[in-house]
Motif scaffolding. Sequence first.
Motif, PDB file in Angstrom:
ATOM      1  N   THR A  86      52.278  32.453  36.155  1.00  0.00           N
ATOM      2  CA  THR A  86      51.694  33.145  37.305  1.00  0.00           C
ATOM      3  C   THR A  86      52.357  32.698  38.602  1.00  0.00           C
ATOM      4  O   THR A  86      52.714  33.533  39.444  1.00  0.00           O
ATOM      5  CB  THR A  86      50.180  32.888  37.367  1.00  0.00           C
ATOM      6  OG1 THR A  86      49.564  33.397  36.175  1.00  0.00           O
ATOM      7  CG2 THR A  86      49.564  33.564  38.585  1.00  0.00           C
ATOM      8  N   CYS A  87      52.515  31.377  38.770  1.00  0.00           N
ATOM      9  CA  CYS A  87      53.149  30.859  39.994  1.00  0.00           C
ATOM     10  C   CYS A  87      54.567  31.391  40.151  1.00  0.00           C
ATOM     11  O   CYS A  87      54.956  31.853  41.235  1.00  0.00           O
ATOM     12  CB  CYS A  87      53.157  29.332  39.969  1.00  0.00           C
ATOM     13  SG  CYS A  87      51.530  28.574  40.119  1.00  0.00           S
ATOM     14  N   THR A  88      55.336  31.342  39.078  1.00  0.00           N
ATOM     15  CA  THR A  88      56.741  31.783  39.175  1.00  0.00           C
ATOM     16  C   THR A  88      56.836  33.295  39.364  1.00  0.00           C
ATOM     17  O   THR A  88      57.630  33.769  40.175  1.00  0.00           O
ATOM     18  CB  THR A  88      57.526  31.367  37.927  1.00  0.00           C
ATOM     19  OG1 THR A  88      56.868  31.873  36.745  1.00  0.00           O
ATOM     20  CG2 THR A  88      57.642  29.858  37.830  1.00  0.00           C
ATOM     21  N   SER A  89      56.016  34.060  38.647  1.00  0.00           N
ATOM     22  CA  SER A  89      56.103  35.513  38.757  1.00  0.00           C
ATOM     23  C   SER A  89      55.702  35.991  40.141  1.00  0.00           C
ATOM     24  O   SER A  89      56.328  36.901  40.702  1.00  0.00           O
ATOM     25  CB  SER A  89      55.230  36.188  37.691  1.00  0.00           C
ATOM     26  OG  SER A  89      53.851  35.921  37.913  1.00  0.00           O
ATOM     27  N   VAL A  90      54.660  35.378  40.726  1.00  0.00           N
ATOM     28  CA  VAL A  90      54.211  35.788  42.050  1.00  0.00           C
ATOM     29  C   VAL A  90      55.215  35.377  43.126  1.00  0.00           C
ATOM     30  O   VAL A  90      55.559  36.167  44.009  1.00  0.00           O
ATOM     31  CB  VAL A  90      52.819  35.202  42.362  1.00  0.00           C
ATOM     32  CG1 VAL A  90      52.423  35.481  43.810  1.00  0.00           C
ATOM     33  CG2 VAL A  90      51.775  35.799  41.419  1.00  0.00           C
ATOM     34  N   MET A  91      55.720  34.142  43.050  1.00  0.00           N
ATOM     35  CA  MET A  91      56.664  33.671  44.067  1.00  0.00           C
ATOM     36  C   MET A  91      57.993  34.406  43.976  1.00  0.00           C
ATOM     37  O   MET A  91      58.583  34.759  45.001  1.00  0.00           O
ATOM     38  CB  MET A  91      56.871  32.161  43.921  1.00  0.00           C
ATOM     39  CG  MET A  91      55.683  31.333  44.381  1.00  0.00           C
ATOM     40  SD  MET A  91      55.136  31.736  46.067  1.00  0.00           S
ATOM     41  CE  MET A  91      56.607  31.349  47.013  1.00  0.00           C
ATOM     42  N   PHE A  92      58.479  34.646  42.768  1.00  0.00           N
ATOM     43  CA  PHE A  92      59.749  35.360  42.612  1.00  0.00           C
ATOM     44  C   PHE A  92      59.611  36.837  42.979  1.00  0.00           C
ATOM     45  O   PHE A  92      60.615  37.518  43.167  1.00  0.00           O
ATOM     46  CB  PHE A  92      60.270  35.221  41.176  1.00  0.00           C
ATOM     47  CG  PHE A  92      61.046  33.961  40.941  1.00  0.00           C
ATOM     48  CD1 PHE A  92      62.434  33.956  40.979  1.00  0.00           C
ATOM     49  CD2 PHE A  92      60.395  32.766  40.703  1.00  0.00           C
ATOM     50  CE1 PHE A  92      63.150  32.791  40.780  1.00  0.00           C
ATOM     51  CE2 PHE A  92      61.096  31.595  40.497  1.00  0.00           C
ATOM     52  CZ  PHE A  92      62.490  31.594  40.538  1.00  0.00           C
ATOM     53  N   ALA A  93      58.385  37.335  43.050  1.00  0.00           N
ATOM     54  CA  ALA A  93      58.160  38.700  43.530  1.00  0.00           C
ATOM     55  C   ALA A  93      57.951  38.715  45.039  1.00  0.00           C
ATOM     56  O   ALA A  93      58.360  39.657  45.723  1.00  0.00           O
ATOM     57  CB  ALA A  93      56.952  39.314  42.834  1.00  0.00           C
ATOM     58  N   ALA A  94      57.297  37.667  45.573  1.00  0.00           N
ATOM     59  CA  ALA A  94      57.005  37.616  47.005  1.00  0.00           C
ATOM     60  C   ALA A  94      58.276  37.476  47.835  1.00  0.00           C
ATOM     61  O   ALA A  94      58.387  38.079  48.912  1.00  0.00           O
ATOM     62  CB  ALA A  94      56.051  36.457  47.307  1.00  0.00           C
ATOM     63  N   MET A  95      59.233  36.702  47.345  1.00  0.00           N
ATOM     64  CA  MET A  95      60.451  36.470  48.135  1.00  0.00           C
ATOM     65  C   MET A  95      61.270  37.746  48.345  1.00  0.00           C
ATOM     66  O   MET A  95      61.586  38.089  49.493  1.00  0.00           O
ATOM     67  CB  MET A  95      61.275  35.355  47.489  1.00  0.00           C
ATOM     68  CG  MET A  95      60.640  33.973  47.644  1.00  0.00           C
ATOM     69  SD  MET A  95      61.673  32.613  47.048  1.00  0.00           S
ATOM     70  CE  MET A  95      61.458  32.791  45.272  1.00  0.00           C
ATOM     71  N   PRO A  96      61.622  38.498  47.296  1.00  0.00           N
ATOM     72  CA  PRO A  96      62.353  39.753  47.551  1.00  0.00           C
ATOM     73  C   PRO A  96      61.509  40.789  48.275  1.00  0.00           C
ATOM     74  O   PRO A  96      62.033  41.584  49.063  1.00  0.00           O
ATOM     75  CB  PRO A  96      62.744  40.225  46.151  1.00  0.00           C
ATOM     76  CG  PRO A  96      61.801  39.566  45.223  1.00  0.00           C
ATOM     77  CD  PRO A  96      61.484  38.246  45.847  1.00  0.00           C
ATOM     78  N   ALA A  97      60.189  40.802  48.029  1.00  0.00           N
ATOM     79  CA  ALA A  97      59.321  41.754  48.720  1.00  0.00           C
ATOM     80  C   ALA A  97      59.347  41.510  50.221  1.00  0.00           C
ATOM     81  O   ALA A  97      59.432  42.449  51.029  1.00  0.00           O
ATOM     82  CB  ALA A  97      57.895  41.641  48.190  1.00  0.00           C
ATOM     83  N   PHE A 155      56.487  45.391  39.401  1.00  0.00           N
ATOM     84  CA  PHE A 155      55.187  45.836  39.914  1.00  0.00           C
ATOM     85  C   PHE A 155      54.664  44.917  41.017  1.00  0.00           C
ATOM     86  O   PHE A 155      54.225  45.382  42.077  1.00  0.00           O
ATOM     87  CB  PHE A 155      54.190  45.893  38.752  1.00  0.00           C
ATOM     88  CG  PHE A 155      52.797  46.242  39.173  1.00  0.00           C
ATOM     89  CD1 PHE A 155      52.448  47.550  39.461  1.00  0.00           C
ATOM     90  CD2 PHE A 155      51.818  45.258  39.278  1.00  0.00           C
ATOM     91  CE1 PHE A 155      51.160  47.878  39.846  1.00  0.00           C
ATOM     92  CE2 PHE A 155      50.537  45.577  39.664  1.00  0.00           C
ATOM     93  CZ  PHE A 155      50.203  46.889  39.955  1.00  0.00           C
ATOM     94  N   ASN A 156      54.708  43.591  40.781  1.00  0.00           N
ATOM     95  CA  ASN A 156      54.217  42.644  41.782  1.00  0.00           C
ATOM     96  C   ASN A 156      54.979  42.764  43.098  1.00  0.00           C
ATOM     97  O   ASN A 156      54.400  42.672  44.183  1.00  0.00           O
ATOM     98  CB  ASN A 156      54.319  41.210  41.252  1.00  0.00           C
ATOM     99  CG  ASN A 156      53.345  40.936  40.125  1.00  0.00           C
ATOM    100  OD1 ASN A 156      52.412  41.704  39.898  1.00  0.00           O
ATOM    101  ND2 ASN A 156      53.550  39.849  39.407  1.00  0.00           N
ATOM    102  N   MET A 157      56.288  42.955  43.014  1.00  0.00           N
ATOM    103  CA  MET A 157      57.100  43.064  44.221  1.00  0.00           C
ATOM    104  C   MET A 157      56.717  44.291  45.040  1.00  0.00           C
ATOM    105  O   MET A 157      56.636  44.233  46.269  1.00  0.00           O
ATOM    106  CB  MET A 157      58.586  43.124  43.857  1.00  0.00           C
ATOM    107  CG  MET A 157      59.500  42.959  45.062  1.00  0.00           C
ATOM    108  SD  MET A 157      61.031  43.900  44.943  1.00  0.00           S
ATOM    109  CE  MET A 157      60.462  45.567  45.281  1.00  0.00           C
ATOM    110  N   ILE A 158      56.475  45.401  44.367  1.00  0.00           N
ATOM    111  CA  ILE A 158      56.137  46.639  45.072  1.00  0.00           C
ATOM    112  C   ILE A 158      54.799  46.503  45.795  1.00  0.00           C
ATOM    113  O   ILE A 158      54.637  46.952  46.937  1.00  0.00           O
ATOM    114  CB  ILE A 158      56.118  47.820  44.089  1.00  0.00           C
ATOM    115  CG1 ILE A 158      57.534  48.091  43.574  1.00  0.00           C
ATOM    116  CG2 ILE A 158      55.544  49.070  44.739  1.00  0.00           C
ATOM    117  CD1 ILE A 158      57.623  49.107  42.485  1.00  0.00           C
TER     118      ILE A 158
END
Length: 281
Positions: A86-97, A155-158
């Motif tokens: 969860t931590c990695t998926s959210v952070m790796f999505a937040a940075m490009p977003a 999905f998280n990034m969008i």
Amino acid sequence: MTIKHKSPAKIVLLGIIQILFMLYALSLIYPFIWMFINSLKSNTEFFQNIWSLPKEWLWENYMKAWSSAHIGQYFFNSVWMTAIGTCTSVMFAAMPAYVLAKYKFKGSNVIYGLAIVGFLIPTIGTFGPWYLLMQNLDLFNPLGVMLGYTGGIGFNMIILYSFFKGISWEYAEAAFMDGAGHFRVFVSIMLPLARGGIVAVSTFAVIGIWNDYFQPFILLQNESQYTIAVGLANLVEIQKYSANYTVLFAAMWIAVLPVLVAYLLLQEKLISGFTMGGIKG
């Protein structure tokens, strides 16, 4: 000013719709109740009558599922994998977003477009290359599973892109004037301001990773590394021969309970987070 009264036909129609929704809700809840009741029976009593209440409430079925069926081990495997994933998926999505929402550069629209197009590609269509990649990199282990959750464009990034898009850039400009760098602005200002979106995608990620069966089933070769989803599937195969279904129901309740609790506690933030993100975008 006139007060509009609902006609009897509309009142009846609304009543019918409410009853239908209630029946639908009961149809979703009842299987959980049925599973819980039968998880507290003896195996003999279960086969005698699957609809009756237990004559004796056997809570030790949960202890058997936890220890003898190794659900406890699978449970803790899922806990740490879900936490890290969860931590990695959210952070790796937040940075490009954040970068795509706040920094304009050549190709930014193309990257965002690729994220949208990615939803049109069926998962099964990428299975072959993904499998060969994991095999060549020798990632048939928990590390391979963790890496599978770090994809930043999805999905998280969008969802997070919509949140960052709606945050005023004046906060960042004020921080830059105080000497903050780009990373400091992202961590200390933008992430807290996008807290609603972070909570929403984190909740979605927790539920998705906890229930994920495909990646752990393919990549985890050692039974001691199984997550609870894979462990339950393995237990179902075992119970086909031993037919100890009450312990299996207890194991299923142990598996589903964390997801139910997480959703009940965070459902308002989950729904409001996605709604706010959609409005801002």
